[in-house]
Design a protein around this motif. Structure first.
Motif, PDB file in Angstrom:
ATOM      1  N   UNK A  60       0.846  -1.196   0.000  1.00  0.00           N
ATOM      2  CA  UNK A  60       0.000   0.000   0.000  1.00  0.00           C
ATOM      3  C   UNK A  60       0.884   1.249   0.000  1.00  0.00           C
ATOM      4  N   UNK A  61       1.969   1.220   0.770  1.00  0.00           N
ATOM      5  CA  UNK A  61       2.900   2.348   0.805  1.00  0.00           C
ATOM      6  C   UNK A  61       3.508   2.576  -0.579  1.00  0.00           C
ATOM      7  N   UNK A  62       3.962   1.498  -1.232  1.00  0.00           N
ATOM      8  CA  UNK A  62       4.552   1.612  -2.568  1.00  0.00           C
ATOM      9  C   UNK A  62       3.538   2.175  -3.563  1.00  0.00           C
ATOM     10  N   UNK A  63       2.304   1.694  -3.502  1.00  0.00           N
ATOM     11  CA  UNK A  63       1.258   2.205  -4.399  1.00  0.00           C
ATOM     12  C   UNK A  63       0.989   3.678  -4.138  1.00  0.00           C
ATOM     13  N   UNK A  64       0.906   4.055  -2.865  1.00  0.00           N
ATOM     14  CA  UNK A  64       0.612   5.457  -2.543  1.00  0.00           C
ATOM     15  C   UNK A  64       1.734   6.370  -3.034  1.00  0.00           C
ATOM     16  N   UNK A  65       2.977   5.943  -2.901  1.00  0.00           N
ATOM     17  CA  UNK A  65       4.104   6.756  -3.373  1.00  0.00           C
ATOM     18  C   UNK A  65       4.083   6.855  -4.895  1.00  0.00           C
ATOM     19  N   UNK A  66       3.800   5.752  -5.572  1.00  0.00           N
ATOM     20  CA  UNK A  66       3.758   5.755  -7.033  1.00  0.00           C
ATOM     21  C   UNK A  66       2.639   6.657  -7.553  1.00  0.00           C
ATOM     22  N   UNK A  67       1.537   6.751  -6.796  1.00  0.00           N
ATOM     23  CA  UNK A  67       0.386   7.544  -7.203  1.00  0.00           C
ATOM     24  C   UNK A  67       0.388   8.951  -6.599  1.00  0.00           C
ATOM     25  N   UNK A  69       0.030   9.847  -3.567  1.00  0.00           N
ATOM     26  CA  UNK A  69      -1.069   9.913  -2.604  1.00  0.00           C
ATOM     27  C   UNK A  69      -0.472   9.863  -1.197  1.00  0.00           C
ATOM     28  N   UNK A  70      -1.005  10.671  -0.296  1.00  0.00           N
ATOM     29  CA  UNK A  70      -0.525  10.697   1.074  1.00  0.00           C
ATOM     30  C   UNK A  70      -0.898   9.385   1.779  1.00  0.00           C
ATOM     31  N   UNK A  71       0.132   8.619   2.144  1.00  0.00           N
ATOM     32  CA  UNK A  71      -0.069   7.309   2.767  1.00  0.00           C
ATOM     33  C   UNK A  71      -0.921   7.410   4.033  1.00  0.00           C
ATOM     34  N   UNK A  72      -0.617   8.349   4.894  1.00  0.00           N
ATOM     35  CA  UNK A  72      -1.332   8.462   6.171  1.00  0.00           C
ATOM     36  C   UNK A  72      -2.809   8.794   5.972  1.00  0.00           C
ATOM     37  N   UNK A  73      -3.112   9.630   4.974  1.00  0.00           N
ATOM     38  CA  UNK A  73      -4.503  10.016   4.734  1.00  0.00           C
ATOM     39  C   UNK A  73      -5.359   8.854   4.251  1.00  0.00           C
ATOM     40  N   UNK A  74      -4.716   7.815   3.714  1.00  0.00           N
ATOM     41  CA  UNK A  74      -5.473   6.635   3.293  1.00  0.00           C
ATOM     42  C   UNK A  74      -6.185   5.986   4.480  1.00  0.00           C
ATOM     43  N   UNK A  75      -5.616   6.136   5.659  1.00  0.00           N
ATOM     44  CA  UNK A  75      -6.114   5.454   6.850  1.00  0.00           C
ATOM     45  C   UNK A  75      -7.005   6.319   7.734  1.00  0.00           C
ATOM     46  N   UNK A  76      -7.235   7.572   7.341  1.00  0.00           N
ATOM     47  CA  UNK A  76      -8.139   8.445   8.091  1.00  0.00           C
ATOM     48  C   UNK A  76      -9.527   8.295   7.506  1.00  0.00           C
ATOM     49  N   UNK A  77     -10.394   7.634   8.239  1.00  0.00           N
ATOM     50  CA  UNK A  77     -11.724   7.303   7.726  1.00  0.00           C
ATOM     51  C   UNK A  77     -12.511   8.558   7.363  1.00  0.00           C
ATOM     52  N   UNK A  78     -12.958   8.593   6.143  1.00  0.00           N
ATOM     53  CA  UNK A  78     -13.754   9.710   5.638  1.00  0.00           C
ATOM     54  C   UNK A  78     -15.239   9.411   5.825  1.00  0.00           C
ATOM     55  N   UNK A  79     -16.047  10.407   5.590  1.00  0.00           N
ATOM     56  CA  UNK A  79     -17.487  10.222   5.732  1.00  0.00           C
ATOM     57  C   UNK A  79     -18.024   9.384   4.579  1.00  0.00           C
ATOM     58  N   UNK A  80     -19.198   8.861   4.767  1.00  0.00           N
ATOM     59  CA  UNK A  80     -19.862   8.080   3.718  1.00  0.00           C
ATOM     60  C   UNK A  80     -20.017   8.917   2.453  1.00  0.00           C
ATOM     61  N   UNK A  81     -20.450  10.154   2.611  1.00  0.00           N
ATOM     62  CA  UNK A  81     -20.660  11.013   1.441  1.00  0.00           C
ATOM     63  C   UNK A  81     -19.348  11.285   0.697  1.00  0.00           C
ATOM     64  N   UNK A  82     -18.267  11.507   1.440  1.00  0.00           N
ATOM     65  CA  UNK A  82     -16.965  11.723   0.803  1.00  0.00           C
ATOM     66  C   UNK A  82     -16.534  10.489   0.013  1.00  0.00           C
TER      67      UNK A  82
END
Length: 126
Positions: A60-67, A69-82
């Motif tokens: 997941x870290x490798x994918x986030x870096x390649x894309x 994308x902020x690795x840590x933000x992947x794990x901060x649960x967003x709202x259903x609407x988001x």
């Protein structure tokens, strides 16, 4: 330390897949292209994007870096609407929207709705 429920972990797993899929589609990459870029394969990328099974944080870290994308933000649960908006945006980037892909996106939206409903019920009972 707070204990995370299995439903919350499932939502985060779905979210990671949605965010990485959107980032990949924004860059115009196929799952195969992305798999090659991280010295893996399209099956791994697809499994992560669909939120199937458990993936190692290293992949997941490798994918986030390649894309980019902020690795840590992947794990901060967003709202259903988001999360539903992320799915809708990814859908707009699909250039070959087959019947199977349309069904996948529809089932993903239902799964998000159902899982958030279960999560809210769990939260209210605690």
């Amino acid at each position: 330390m707070r204990k995370y429920s299995s439903i919350e972990i499932e939502l985060i797993n779905i979210q990671i897949g949605c965010l990485l899929r959107l980032a990949r589609l924004r860059k115009g990459l196929s799952q195969l292209d992305l798999g090659h870029q991280i010295d893996s394969n399209s099956m791994l990328v697809g499994r992560i994007e669909r939120g199937k099974g458990k993936s190692s944080w290293e992949k997941i870290f490798m994918l986030s870096k390649q894309m980019d994308t902020n690795f840590c933000e992947l794990f901060e649960l967003r709202s259903k609407d988001d999360l539903l908006l992320i799915v809708e945006e990814a859908l707009q980037y699909e250039n070959k929207l087959t019947k199977d892909k349309r069904e996948f996106y529809d089932s993903l939206k239902r799964k998000i709705e159902e899982t958030y409903s279960s999560f809210n019920q769990e939260q209210n009972s605690n």
